[in-house]
Scaffold this motif. Structure first.
Motif, PDB file in Angstrom:
ATOM      1  N   MET A   1       0.844  -1.201   0.000  1.00 50.47           N
ATOM      2  CA  MET A   1       0.000   0.000   0.000  1.00 50.47           C
ATOM      3  C   MET A   1       0.881   1.253   0.000  1.00 50.47           C
ATOM      4  SD  MET A   1      -2.966   1.089   2.723  1.00 50.47           S
ATOM      5  CE  MET A   1      -3.826   2.650   2.587  1.00 50.47           C
ATOM      6  N   THR A   2       0.527   2.227  -0.846  1.00 50.05           N
ATOM      7  CA  THR A   2       1.289   3.462  -0.919  1.00 50.05           C
ATOM      8  C   THR A   2       1.163   4.240   0.389  1.00 50.05           C
ATOM      9  OG1 THR A   2       0.831   3.577  -3.286  1.00 50.05           O
ATOM     10  CG2 THR A   2       1.632   5.576  -2.234  1.00 50.05           C
ATOM     11  N   GLU A   3       2.253   4.783   0.873  1.00 49.48           N
ATOM     12  CA  GLU A   3       2.230   5.579   2.091  1.00 49.48           C
ATOM     13  C   GLU A   3       1.411   6.848   1.874  1.00 49.48           C
ATOM     14  OE1 GLU A   3       5.376   7.796   5.132  1.00 49.48           O
ATOM     15  OE2 GLU A   3       6.103   6.538   3.470  1.00 49.48           O
ATOM     16  N   ARG A   4       0.606   7.188   2.878  1.00 50.57           N
ATOM     17  CA  ARG A   4      -0.231   8.378   2.773  1.00 50.57           C
ATOM     18  C   ARG A   4       0.626   9.633   2.725  1.00 50.57           C
ATOM     19  NH1 ARG A   4      -5.463   9.133   3.962  1.00 50.57           N
ATOM     20  NH2 ARG A   4      -5.537   7.134   5.058  1.00 50.57           N
ATOM     21  N   ALA A   5       0.372  10.465   1.730  1.00 51.30           N
ATOM     22  CA  ALA A   5       1.102  11.722   1.607  1.00 51.30           C
ATOM     23  C   ALA A   5       0.634  12.714   2.670  1.00 51.30           C
ATOM     24  CB  ALA A   5       0.905  12.306   0.215  1.00 51.30           C
ATOM     25  N   ARG A   6       1.491  13.652   3.016  1.00 52.28           N
ATOM     26  CA  ARG A   6       1.139  14.645   4.034  1.00 52.28           C
ATOM     27  C   ARG A   6      -0.033  15.518   3.607  1.00 52.28           C
ATOM     28  NH1 ARG A   6       6.301  18.050   5.269  1.00 52.28           N
ATOM     29  NH2 ARG A   6       6.434  17.928   2.989  1.00 52.28           N
ATOM     30  N   TYR A   7      -0.180  15.706   2.292  1.00 52.32           N
ATOM     31  CA  TYR A   7      -1.228  16.585   1.774  1.00 52.32           C
ATOM     32  C   TYR A   7      -2.523  15.831   1.465  1.00 52.32           C
ATOM     33  CZ  TYR A   7       1.402  14.725  -2.203  1.00 52.32           C
ATOM     34  OH  TYR A   7       2.087  13.900  -3.055  1.00 52.32           O
ATOM     35  N   ALA A   8      -2.569  14.540   1.804  1.00 49.55           N
ATOM     36  CA  ALA A   8      -3.776  13.744   1.558  1.00 49.55           C
ATOM     37  C   ALA A   8      -4.835  14.025   2.615  1.00 49.55           C
ATOM     38  CB  ALA A   8      -3.421  12.256   1.565  1.00 49.55           C
ATOM     39  N   SER A   9      -6.086  13.775   2.265  1.00 54.35           N
ATOM     40  CA  SER A   9      -7.156  13.822   3.260  1.00 54.35           C
ATOM     41  C   SER A   9      -7.011  12.634   4.201  1.00 54.35           C
ATOM     42  CB  SER A   9      -8.525  13.770   2.567  1.00 54.35           C
ATOM     43  OG  SER A   9      -8.730  14.912   1.770  1.00 54.35           O
ATOM     44  N   ASP A  10      -7.229  12.869   5.482  1.00 56.93           N
ATOM     45  CA  ASP A  10      -7.064  11.827   6.496  1.00 56.93           C
ATOM     46  C   ASP A  10      -8.416  11.547   7.136  1.00 56.93           C
ATOM     47  OD1 ASP A  10      -6.445  10.213   8.646  1.00 56.93           O
ATOM     48  OD2 ASP A  10      -4.772  11.440   9.355  1.00 56.93           O
ATOM     49  N   PRO A  11      -8.924  10.320   7.013  1.00 59.37           N
ATOM     50  CA  PRO A  11     -10.234  10.039   7.618  1.00 59.37           C
ATOM     51  C   PRO A  11     -10.268  10.255   9.116  1.00 59.37           C
ATOM     52  CG  PRO A  11      -9.124   7.999   6.933  1.00 59.37           C
ATOM     53  CD  PRO A  11      -8.350   9.140   6.353  1.00 59.37           C
ATOM     54  N   GLN A  12      -9.108  10.174   9.769  1.00 58.52           N
ATOM     55  CA  GLN A  12      -9.053  10.422  11.215  1.00 58.52           C
ATOM     56  C   GLN A  12      -9.232  11.906  11.546  1.00 58.52           C
ATOM     57  OE1 GLN A  12      -8.881   7.988  13.507  1.00 58.52           O
ATOM     58  NE2 GLN A  12      -8.884   6.476  11.855  1.00 58.52           N
ATOM     59  N   ARG A  13      -9.066  12.760  10.536  1.00 57.43           N
ATOM     60  CA  ARG A  13      -9.181  14.202  10.760  1.00 57.43           C
ATOM     61  C   ARG A  13     -10.343  14.814   9.970  1.00 57.43           C
ATOM     62  NH1 ARG A  13      -2.832  16.252  10.710  1.00 57.43           N
ATOM     63  NH2 ARG A  13      -2.128  14.884  12.416  1.00 57.43           N
ATOM     64  N   SER A  14     -11.286  13.987   9.597  1.00 58.21           N
ATOM     65  CA  SER A  14     -12.465  14.483   8.890  1.00 58.21           C
ATOM     66  C   SER A  14     -13.186  15.530   9.731  1.00 58.21           C
ATOM     67  CB  SER A  14     -13.428  13.328   8.600  1.00 58.21           C
ATOM     68  OG  SER A  14     -14.691  13.809   8.198  1.00 58.21           O
ATOM     69  N   ARG A  15     -13.825  16.473   9.055  1.00 59.32           N
ATOM     70  CA  ARG A  15     -14.585  17.507   9.768  1.00 59.32           C
ATOM     71  C   ARG A  15     -15.951  16.997  10.225  1.00 59.32           C
ATOM     72  NH1 ARG A  15     -13.525  23.418   6.966  1.00 59.32           N
ATOM     73  NH2 ARG A  15     -11.377  23.053   6.278  1.00 59.32           N
TER      74      ARG A  15
END
Length: 389
Positions: A1-15
């Motif tokens: 699996m590709t490592e999550r980029a810093r600029y990606a949306s993070d489901p743990q930080r969803s609004r």
């Protein structure tokens, strides 16, 4: 699996969601974006896309694309790009699958008819209607209206084509209830969904146009970029069957566009220095896109497709019939609301603009074939000329 980029949306930080987290009803180990995707796939509105026009109205052939197959193809392209860039694939896929849910029957012809019918009541916009369907009309839950998707998902659908400076009434109402920061750019996942849509229909419409006989190889060779690829394919596969070579051309064109987007997007990200999803939204520019050369090629391809396919005389004639069907359906329901199903009659406000908008909601949800059947039942007429393939 590709490592999550810093600029990606993070489901743990969803609004979050408009109507709360719903943690108590969670089913299985899914992220919030995976749940968004699954809610789209299981929705009635998504299933209806199998009988809604992509290019050809109510085609008799089984091999022509409809809104459903188009959306699946967009999602495939979107996931490839998202994975290569380290973005959230589930959010990207969900956006791709949902992006056309707001289209009425008969594609843009149906949209034109509803826009005219609602001209004095705020108009009709298929993208705003996508949000209206997902946030208010598609309501399988007891506790609230809509699918209660994440802010990140709804924001991406609202402005995947860029900031919205003049929101149509449907989007304005929804934004007032659950603000989507319409003035900023969307996430990179939403930008990927938008460019994937362009790549899919630019190329798959060629395939359908060839199958229908509206396009020929000679037509395609009018475009230097396609001609260059065609001659290279002929050299690689001497004596190959024409239909297989043409499919190779379409596949190769998709690959060229995807690789171009990846190279250009990586360069823009590096130049911008964005290091979070928030910085992507505040970047002041679209970060995912074609290079200048490919953008020129794609613009010429679109011009070619309008001239040769979308505005072909047969297509224009069918669109005219489709607009008439939708316009007359709207007029019939407006003149006699008792013709609406009981549940829809109960939703009708006493006056406009709400009354007209609810009638438009009902018609916009129709599939091509249900619109044709309803028209025939109400008028006693069978619309002629609504199929050209």
């Amino acid at each position: 699996m590709t490592e999550r980029a810093r600029y990606a949306s993070d489901p743990q930080r969803s609004r979050g969601r408009e109507f709360g987290v719903e943690a108590s009803s969670a089913r299985g180990p899914r992220s919030v974006f995976q749940r968004d995707r699954d809610r789209i796939i299981h929705s009635i509105a998504f299933r209806r896309l199998r009988h809604k026009t992509q290019v050809f109205v109510a085609p008799d052939g089984d091999h022509y694309r409809v809104r459903l197959t188009h959306s699946l193809e967009v999602a495939q392209i979107g996931r490839v790009i998202a994975r290569a860039l380290g973005l959230d694939e589930d959010l990207t896929e969900a956006l791709c699958l949902a992006h056309d849910i707001g289209h009425p029957p008969f594609g843009h012809a149906g949209e034109d008819a509803l826009q005219a019918a609602l001209a004095d009541h705020g108009g009709f916009c298929h993208n705003a209607n996508t949000l209206r369907v997902l946030m208010r009309l598609e309501s399988p839950y007891v506790e609230h209206d809509g699918l209660n998707l994440t802010w990140d998902m709804l924001e991406g659908l609202a402005k995947h084509n860029g900031p919205v400076t003049d929101a149509p009434w449907a989007l304005a109402e929804l934004d007032a209830a659950f603000p989507l920061d319409l003035g900023s750019h969307a996430s990179l996942e939403a930008q990927v969904a938008a460019i994937s849509d362009d790549i899919a229909y630019d190329n798959h419409d060629i395939d359908d146009g060839l199958r229908a006989g509206f396009l020929t190889l000679d037509h395609l060779l009018e475009l230097p970029s396609l001609a260059e690829q065609w001659y290279a394919i002929e050299a690689r596969f001497p004596g190959g069957q024409r239909d297989r070579l043409l499919r190779e051309l379409v596949r190769g064109q998709i690959g060229r566009m995807v690789n171009d987007v990846l190279d250009e997007t990586r360069a823009r990200i590096a130049a911008s220095g964005v290091a979070s999803a928030g910085e992507v939204r505040a970047a002041g520019q679209t970060l995912c896109g074609f290079s200048a050369q490919m953008r020129g090629e794609e613009r010429r391809l679109k011009q070619f497709m309008y001239a040769r396919l979308y505005l072909h005389p047969d297509q224009v004639a069918v669109a005219g019939v489709a607009r008439d069907v939708v316009a007359r359906l709207f007029a019939a329901f407006a003149d006699n609301p008792a013709l609406l199903p009981p549940g829809w009659q109960q939703r009708l406000p006493s006056g406009n603009p709400g009354r007209a908008r609810v009638i438009a909601d009902y018609i916009a949800g129709m599939t091509d074939r249900f619109a044709i059947e309803t028209f025939a039942r109400l008028t006693g007429e069978t619309p002629e000329g609504l199929r050209n393939v």
